[in-house]
Design a protein around this motif. Structure first.
Motif, mmCIF file in Angstrom:
data_model
loop_
_atom_site.group_PDB
_atom_site.id
_atom_site.type_symbol
_atom_site.label_atom_id
_atom_site.label_comp_id
_atom_site.label_asym_id
_atom_site.label_seq_id
_atom_site.Cartn_x
_atom_site.Cartn_y
_atom_site.Cartn_z
ATOM 1 N N ALA A 59 0.830 -1.217 0.000
ATOM 2 C CA ALA A 59 0.000 0.000 0.000
ATOM 3 C C ALA A 59 0.858 1.259 0.000
ATOM 4 N N HIS A 60 2.149 1.100 -0.265
ATOM 5 C CA HIS A 60 3.029 2.280 -0.228
ATOM 6 C C HIS A 60 4.086 2.202 -1.323
ATOM 7 N N MET A 61 3.839 2.885 -2.397
ATOM 8 C CA MET A 61 4.843 2.998 -3.467
ATOM 9 C C MET A 61 4.572 4.268 -4.258
ATOM 10 N N HIS A 62 5.572 4.662 -5.008
ATOM 11 C CA HIS A 62 5.466 5.890 -5.806
ATOM 12 C C HIS A 62 5.932 5.579 -7.225
ATOM 13 N N VAL A 63 4.999 5.516 -8.160
ATOM 14 C CA VAL A 63 5.312 5.191 -9.553
ATOM 15 C C VAL A 63 4.703 6.293 -10.433
ATOM 16 N N LEU A 151 -0.692 12.591 3.565
ATOM 17 C CA LEU A 151 -0.279 13.974 3.821
ATOM 18 C C LEU A 151 1.206 13.987 4.167
ATOM 19 N N PHE A 152 1.956 14.830 3.509
ATOM 20 C CA PHE A 152 3.385 14.996 3.797
ATOM 21 C C PHE A 152 3.544 16.142 4.796
ATOM 22 N N MET A 153 4.236 15.889 5.892
ATOM 23 C CA MET A 153 4.507 16.956 6.858
ATOM 24 C C MET A 153 5.797 17.700 6.499
ATOM 25 N N THR A 154 6.452 17.273 5.430
ATOM 26 C CA THR A 154 7.642 17.965 4.941
ATOM 27 C C THR A 154 7.558 18.061 3.421
ATOM 28 N N TYR A 155 8.685 18.383 2.779
ATOM 29 C CA TYR A 155 8.728 18.602 1.323
ATOM 30 C C TYR A 155 7.996 19.889 0.936
ATOM 31 N N LYS A 156 8.205 20.945 1.758
ATOM 32 C CA LYS A 156 7.608 22.251 1.448
ATOM 33 C C LYS A 156 8.144 22.774 0.118
ATOM 34 N N VAL A 183 0.289 9.721 7.332
ATOM 35 C CA VAL A 183 1.228 10.842 7.277
ATOM 36 C C VAL A 183 2.668 10.391 7.096
ATOM 37 N N HIS A 184 3.373 11.197 6.322
ATOM 38 C CA HIS A 184 4.840 11.138 6.262
ATOM 39 C C HIS A 184 5.299 12.137 7.314
ATOM 40 N N ALA A 185 5.841 11.623 8.417
ATOM 41 C CA ALA A 185 6.128 12.470 9.571
ATOM 42 C C ALA A 185 7.605 12.860 9.633
ATOM 43 N N VAL A 239 3.369 6.405 8.259
ATOM 44 C CA VAL A 239 4.119 5.540 7.341
ATOM 45 C C VAL A 239 5.619 5.600 7.596
ATOM 46 N N HIS A 240 6.306 4.682 7.017
ATOM 47 C CA HIS A 240 7.780 4.510 7.067
ATOM 48 C C HIS A 240 8.447 5.013 8.342
ATOM 49 N N THR A 241 8.060 4.406 9.450
ATOM 50 C CA THR A 241 8.637 4.759 10.753
ATOM 51 C C THR A 241 9.989 4.067 10.905
ATOM 52 N N ILE A 285 19.740 7.614 -0.565
ATOM 53 C CA ILE A 285 19.034 8.775 -0.012
ATOM 54 C C ILE A 285 17.531 8.571 -0.136
ATOM 55 N N CYS A 286 16.892 8.497 1.020
ATOM 56 C CA CYS A 286 15.443 8.336 1.086
ATOM 57 C C CYS A 286 14.992 9.009 2.370
ATOM 58 N N SER A 287 13.720 9.345 2.425
ATOM 59 C CA SER A 287 13.210 10.031 3.616
ATOM 60 C C SER A 287 12.130 9.226 4.307
ATOM 61 N N PRO A 288 12.197 9.104 5.647
ATOM 62 C CA PRO A 288 13.304 9.514 6.499
ATOM 63 C C PRO A 288 14.592 8.768 6.134
ATOM 64 N N SER A 313 6.680 -1.084 1.051
ATOM 65 C CA SER A 313 8.023 -0.972 0.480
ATOM 66 C C SER A 313 8.463 0.487 0.385
ATOM 67 N N ASP A 314 7.511 1.408 0.256
ATOM 68 C CA ASP A 314 7.821 2.803 -0.112
ATOM 69 C C ASP A 314 8.678 2.810 -1.381
ATOM 70 N N ASP A 315 8.406 1.859 -2.257
ATOM 71 C CA ASP A 315 9.190 1.756 -3.496
ATOM 72 C C ASP A 315 9.092 3.054 -4.291
ATOM 73 N N VAL A 343 17.211 13.137 -5.720
ATOM 74 C CA VAL A 343 15.813 12.773 -5.485
ATOM 75 C C VAL A 343 15.738 11.675 -4.407
ATOM 76 N N ASN A 344 14.741 11.772 -3.531
ATOM 77 C CA ASN A 344 14.589 10.814 -2.424
ATOM 78 C C ASN A 344 13.842 9.560 -2.863
ATOM 79 N N GLY A 345 14.317 8.413 -2.433
ATOM 80 C CA GLY A 345 13.539 7.195 -2.669
ATOM 81 C C GLY A 345 14.388 5.997 -3.028
ATOM 82 N N LEU A 346 13.936 4.826 -2.592
ATOM 83 C CA LEU A 346 14.620 3.553 -2.832
ATOM 84 C C LEU A 346 13.691 2.579 -3.538
#
Ligand code: URP
Ligand code: ZN
Ligand code: ZN
Ligand code: ZN
Length: 474
Positions: A59-63, A151-156, A183-185, A239-241, A285-288, A313-315, A343-346
């Motif tokens: 339930a967590h990926m970015h494509v 909701l992203f709490m960062t990436y302003k 939330v991405h905290a 997410v991604h704690t 490099i990925c966040s956190p 995975s936060d793929d 760019v952030n992400g694995l």
């Protein structure tokens, strides 16, 4: 006459492991029992000694997501192939929302983009602002079958941060509409102030990335999001704690009865910040940021104790080209390190199950039932597709993954199918691997071969059982 019988396997749920045969008819699980009682089937697969798990849900990926000037190495079809090799039969992505957008329209766009997937899919609405016009859409988005929001709490600077007011407003409407905010905290202010400091000091090398967003940067945001949840009375998924301090904060809220759910990812369990010391550290490099082995052990404990109830995975698979395209080079052609330009992400959708089998189940840290809970059942419950997904039971979709707990694989870019020519887990020996993936009763991966079809995946309309959003239990 059944379509498929899978016999002699260990059938695993989040609470039991039984020796049983499975019969499939018309894309659904039809029966679980003894094949001798089933009669004929078009195909019978003997999986002697292997484990049959509910298809993995990611339930967590970015494509196909524009982020920091990059787009990612996969489209939803290639991503679904890589996912299927990792035992994943359903995946979920987010809308690409920016200011002034209609989130509902973006859901429809995403639905179309994802329709080329070979596996089932769903969408979380992403919220970057909350004017009344957007709040009014929430009910319609839930009715569309997408009752979960990011909701992203960062990436302003990237234009996707939701401010505190936005968080509270979306939490409040989610509560009314039976939806789950995620939330991405990370505290944007702490991260940005650190970055400015390091920039002035002239050191933006890879190790500084982890220093810019330390544990407290994440813990502050986890705490703030949880207080907003206490204020509003909604359910929340963080997410991604990555660390023990964030878990302590969440655990306290859970003990007080608040429905606060925690996700972690395999890379925080197995990769550490020493990678940033290497020249190729930018790839990690990925966040956190990646943390330490000590934090990873706290995450394993959090899984065992149930403080963490889901994994993703936060793929976010980027090629080396995309990872380096904004970096400058010196006269000799060497990269000048500047983590703010990476760019952030694995990548990780295909390795999630193998890593959890190997480092979790085969190393005795978690049971195979716990693995099923955190890769499938709990996700299906929390995100509203249970019992259609997340369990092997009569009436459920015949989404299955056959696992060989003895199979050993050395991870590398060559053994994976994720459209990039590097692998952060390169050389890692895993024991325990998915060997067959079945979607709606059709074998989509078998003998190392992809047999699925582009566009065969279905959009899964979700609706969350309110019981799961009331108090912390699944
Ligand atoms: O670094 C990450 N995780 N990139 C993907 C976007 C996000 O923050 O989830
Ligand atoms: Zn995130
Ligand atoms: Zn993410
Ligand atoms: Zn290019």
């Amino acid at each position: 006459m059944y379509d498929l019988i899978i016999k002699n396997g260990w059938v695993v749920s989040d609470s039991s492991t039984i020796k049983a045969d499975i019969a499939v008819k018309d894309e659904k699980i039809a029966a679980i029992g003894n094949a001798a009682d089933f009669g004929e089937a078009r195909r019978v697969i003997d999986v002697q000694g292997k484990y049959v798990l509910p298809g993995v849900i990611d339930a967590h990926m970015h494509v196909e997501a524009p982020f920091a000037g990059c787009f990612g190495a996969n489209d939803f079809y290639t991503q679904s192939i890589s996912a299927a090799f990792g035992g994943v039969t359903t995946f979920m992505d987010f809308t690409n929302t920016f200011k002034n957008d209609s989130v509902l329209e973006k859901i429809k766009v995403r639905h179309e983009e994802m329709s080329k997937s070979a596996i089932d899919y769903s969408i979380h609405g992403k919220f970057v602002e909350a004017p009344q016009r957007v709040i009014d859409e929430i009910e319609k988005i839930v009715d569309y079958g997408c009752p979960s929001f990011k909701l992203f709490m960062t990436y302003k600077k990237e234009g996707v941060m939701a401010d505190d007011e936005t968080l509270i407003k979306v939490f409040a409407r989610s509560k009314e509409c039976n939806a789950l905010p995620m939330v991405h905290a990370e505290c944007n202010a702490i991260a940005e102030l650190n970055i400015e400091k390091f920039r002035e000091e002239g050191d933006l090398s890879w190790p500084k990335f982890a220093e810019a967003k330390p544990v407290l940067c994440e813990a502050e945001a986890v705490s703030r999001a949880i207080y907003f949840t206490k204020y509003v009375g909604n359910a929340l998924l963080i997410v991604h704690t990555t660390n023990g301090e964030a878990l302590e904060i969440a655990k306290r809220a859970q003990e007080q009865g608040y429905p606060v759910y925690i996700e972690t990812c395999p890379h925080y369990l197995t990769l550490f910040q020493d990678i940033y010391e290497k020249p190729e550290g930018f790839l990690a490099i990925c966040s956190p940021p990646l943390r330490t082995p000590e934090e990873a052990e706290k995450l394993w404990k959090g899984i065992q104790e149930g403080v963490i109830s889901v994994t993703g995975s936060d793929d976010c698979t980027y090629s080396i080209h995309e990872k380096t395209m904004f970096l400058e080079k010196d006269e000799e052609g060497n990269i000048i390190p500047d983590f703010t330009k990476v760019v952030n992400g694995l990548s990780g959708i295909e390795t999630r199950l193998p890593i959890l089998l190997s480092e979790g189940v085969n190393k005795g840290r978690i049971s195979i039932n716990k693995l099923v809970a955190i890769t499938s059942t709990n996700i299906a419950k929390l995100l509203g597709c249970y019992p259609q997904k997340g369990i092997i039971a009569p009436g459920s979709d015949a989404d299955l993954v056959v696992v060989d707990l003895e199979k050993e694989v050395t991870l590398s870019a060559q053994v994976l199918h994720n459209n990039i020519d590097y692998c952060l887990f390169d050389g890692m020996k895993v024991k325990g691997y998915p060997v067959m993936t079945i979607s709606w009763g059709s074998v989509i991966v078998e003998n190392g071969e992809f047999k699925g079809k582009k566009g065969a995946g279905k959009f899964i309309r979700r609706s969350i059982n309110p019981e799961y959003l009331k108090e912390f239990s699944l």
